[in-house]
Design a protein around this motif. Structure first.
Motif, PDB file in Angstrom:
ATOM      1  N   LYS A  46     -25.034  32.694 -12.830  1.00 21.05           N
ATOM      2  CA  LYS A  46     -24.300  31.479 -13.207  1.00 21.05           C
ATOM      3  C   LYS A  46     -23.455  31.744 -14.439  1.00 21.05           C
ATOM      4  N   TYR A  47     -22.147  31.418 -14.353  1.00 15.50           N
ATOM      5  CA  TYR A  47     -21.287  31.573 -15.529  1.00 15.50           C
ATOM      6  C   TYR A  47     -21.437  30.336 -16.409  1.00 15.50           C
ATOM      7  N   ILE A  48     -21.949  30.562 -17.624  1.00 10.83           N
ATOM      8  CA  ILE A  48     -22.132  29.482 -18.606  1.00 10.83           C
ATOM      9  C   ILE A  48     -21.453  29.929 -19.890  1.00 10.83           C
ATOM     10  N   ASP A  49     -20.451  29.211 -20.307  1.00 14.20           N
ATOM     11  CA  ASP A  49     -19.651  29.606 -21.473  1.00 14.20           C
ATOM     12  C   ASP A  49     -20.413  29.326 -22.762  1.00 14.20           C
ATOM     13  N   ASP A  50     -21.447  30.121 -22.985  1.00 20.05           N
ATOM     14  CA  ASP A  50     -22.311  29.942 -24.150  1.00 20.05           C
ATOM     15  C   ASP A  50     -22.805  31.316 -24.594  1.00 20.05           C
ATOM     16  N   VAL A  67     -34.960  33.162 -11.650  1.00 17.34           N
ATOM     17  CA  VAL A  67     -34.372  33.675 -12.873  1.00 17.34           C
ATOM     18  C   VAL A  67     -32.869  33.407 -12.833  1.00 17.34           C
ATOM     19  N   VAL A  68     -32.359  32.832 -13.917  1.00 22.21           N
ATOM     20  CA  VAL A  68     -30.923  32.617 -14.071  1.00 22.21           C
ATOM     21  C   VAL A  68     -30.384  33.660 -15.036  1.00 22.21           C
ATOM     22  N   LEU A  69     -29.294  34.344 -14.636  1.00 26.55           N
ATOM     23  CA  LEU A  69     -28.612  35.288 -15.512  1.00 26.55           C
ATOM     24  C   LEU A  69     -27.228  34.741 -15.821  1.00 26.55           C
ATOM     25  N   ASN A  70     -26.904  34.648 -17.102  1.00 22.88           N
ATOM     26  CA  ASN A  70     -25.600  34.132 -17.511  1.00 22.88           C
ATOM     27  C   ASN A  70     -24.556  35.239 -17.384  1.00 22.88           C
ATOM     28  N   THR A  71     -23.609  35.075 -16.472  1.00 24.24           N
ATOM     29  CA  THR A  71     -22.595  36.098 -16.249  1.00 24.24           C
ATOM     30  C   THR A  71     -21.447  36.019 -17.251  1.00 24.24           C
ATOM     31  N   GLU A 191     -19.241  35.746 -12.247  1.00 24.04           N
ATOM     32  CA  GLU A 191     -19.562  35.271 -10.905  1.00 24.04           C
ATOM     33  C   GLU A 191     -20.634  34.193 -10.941  1.00 24.04           C
ATOM     34  N   THR A 192     -20.635  33.392  -9.889  1.00 24.63           N
ATOM     35  CA  THR A 192     -21.668  32.391  -9.692  1.00 24.63           C
ATOM     36  C   THR A 192     -22.217  32.592  -8.292  1.00 24.63           C
ATOM     37  N   LYS A 193     -23.519  32.843  -8.208  1.00 28.32           N
ATOM     38  CA  LYS A 193     -24.100  33.184  -6.912  1.00 28.32           C
ATOM     39  C   LYS A 193     -25.592  32.854  -6.895  1.00 28.32           C
ATOM     40  N   PHE A 194     -26.012  32.221  -5.817  1.00 28.61           N
ATOM     41  CA  PHE A 194     -27.431  31.931  -5.589  1.00 28.61           C
ATOM     42  C   PHE A 194     -27.681  32.199  -4.108  1.00 28.61           C
ATOM     43  N   SER A 195     -27.942  33.434  -3.765  1.00 28.53           N
ATOM     44  CA  SER A 195     -28.001  33.871  -2.370  1.00 28.53           C
ATOM     45  C   SER A 195     -29.053  33.136  -1.550  1.00 28.53           C
ATOM     46  N   PHE A 221     -22.846  26.863  -6.595  1.00 29.16           N
ATOM     47  CA  PHE A 221     -23.645  28.084  -6.478  1.00 29.16           C
ATOM     48  C   PHE A 221     -22.940  29.208  -5.714  1.00 29.16           C
ATOM     49  N   ALA A 222     -22.006  28.854  -4.843  1.00 28.12           N
ATOM     50  CA  ALA A 222     -21.261  29.851  -4.068  1.00 28.12           C
ATOM     51  C   ALA A 222     -19.858  29.313  -3.829  1.00 28.12           C
ATOM     52  N   PRO A 223     -19.035  29.290  -4.861  1.00 28.05           N
ATOM     53  CA  PRO A 223     -17.700  28.668  -4.785  1.00 28.05           C
ATOM     54  C   PRO A 223     -16.837  29.185  -3.643  1.00 28.05           C
ATOM     55  N   LYS A 224     -16.849  30.501  -3.404  1.00 31.74           N
ATOM     56  CA  LYS A 224     -16.013  31.073  -2.348  1.00 31.74           C
ATOM     57  C   LYS A 224     -16.464  30.593  -0.974  1.00 31.74           C
TER      58      LYS A 224
END
Length: 237
Positions: A46-50, A67-71, A191-195, A221-224
């Motif tokens: 997840k892209y979080i501008d922080d 687990v969330v990873l800030n991209t 990227e933002t992805k939650f497969s 979670f999957a914009p594309k």
């Protein structure tokens, strides 16, 4: 032994055991740490501008782990965060008392996984004999895909001496000084992805879920994929 030392020693021991049971101590895990984590939990990018938020681990009431990873952060930092969060979801973490310093342990655990002691000691001695300390740190950081500061600290942790110290940004600037090419590891992939969630929505689409509804569910979670579903829905109108 104070709480800081206890956390570090405990993390070092469990990290060594983890490597013994998996890949050993003679290679760097690098980006594989995310694959290892994804085999144990549902991984969310997840892209979080922080700048201050790196990642988080959580366990659902059902027992499922996430687990969330800030991209937002460079790949080096993201890989380290993945290793850090692996501690919080480990059995080793569950075994500790309430007073245990989990954040300190998680950082040491991550450093140990990404930078195995025998390998770091060997490369540090070899590289330092051929180049200077700054170059040695840069080379080990690139081989391991670890943050430069983590490599700097790890050299001391494994019992070696190092005289140079720089902030992460300063280490990046030194690449140009030593005529090293820019590293993609210093870049962030926003990227933002939650497969796992994406697969579940796709299953429901196959069972008849409205495409626009599915598109809305995946927007965060999957914009594309969300946009693809929206286009398909508009084409069917």
């Amino acid at each position: 032994m104070n709480l800081k030392q206890q956390a570090q020693m405990t993390a070092e021991a469990f990290a060594a055991a983890f490597l013994d049971d998996t890949f050993g101590h003679d290679l760097f895990l690098g980006s594989q740490i995310e694959r290892i984590l994804a085999e144990k939990v549902h991984l969310i990018y997840k892209y979080i501008d922080d700048e201050a938020f790196f990642g988080a681990a959580a366990t659902h009431v059902t027992g499922e782990k996430f687990v969330v990873l800030n991209t937002h952060h460079p790949l080096r930092t993201r890989y380290f965060t993945a290793a850090h969060e692996l501690w919080h979801l480990s059995e080793a973490s569950d075994m500790q008392k309430e007073t245990f310093d989990h954040e300190r342990a998680a950082d040491r655990f991550a450093a140990c996984l990404m930078l195995p002691k025998p390998l770091v000691k060997s490369l540090w001695k070899r590289f330092k004999s051929q180049w200077n300390e700054e170059q040695a740190v840069l080379y080990i950081a690139d081989l391991s895909s670890a943050p430069y500061k983590t490599v700097e600290r790890r050299i001391t942790e494994v019992g070696e001496t190092i005289k140079v110290t720089h902030a992460e940004a300063e280490w990046q600037q030194l690449r140009e000084h030593y005529s090293l090419p820019a590293s993609p590891l210093d870049l962030a992939i926003h990227e933002t992805k939650f497969s796992a969630y994406e697969k579940q929505v796709q299953v429901h689409v196959e069972k008849g879920l409205d495409l626009l509804t599915a598109s809305n569910k995946l927007a965060g979670f999957a914009p594309k994929v969300s946009e693809q579903l929206r286009q398909e829905a508009l084409a069917d109108e």
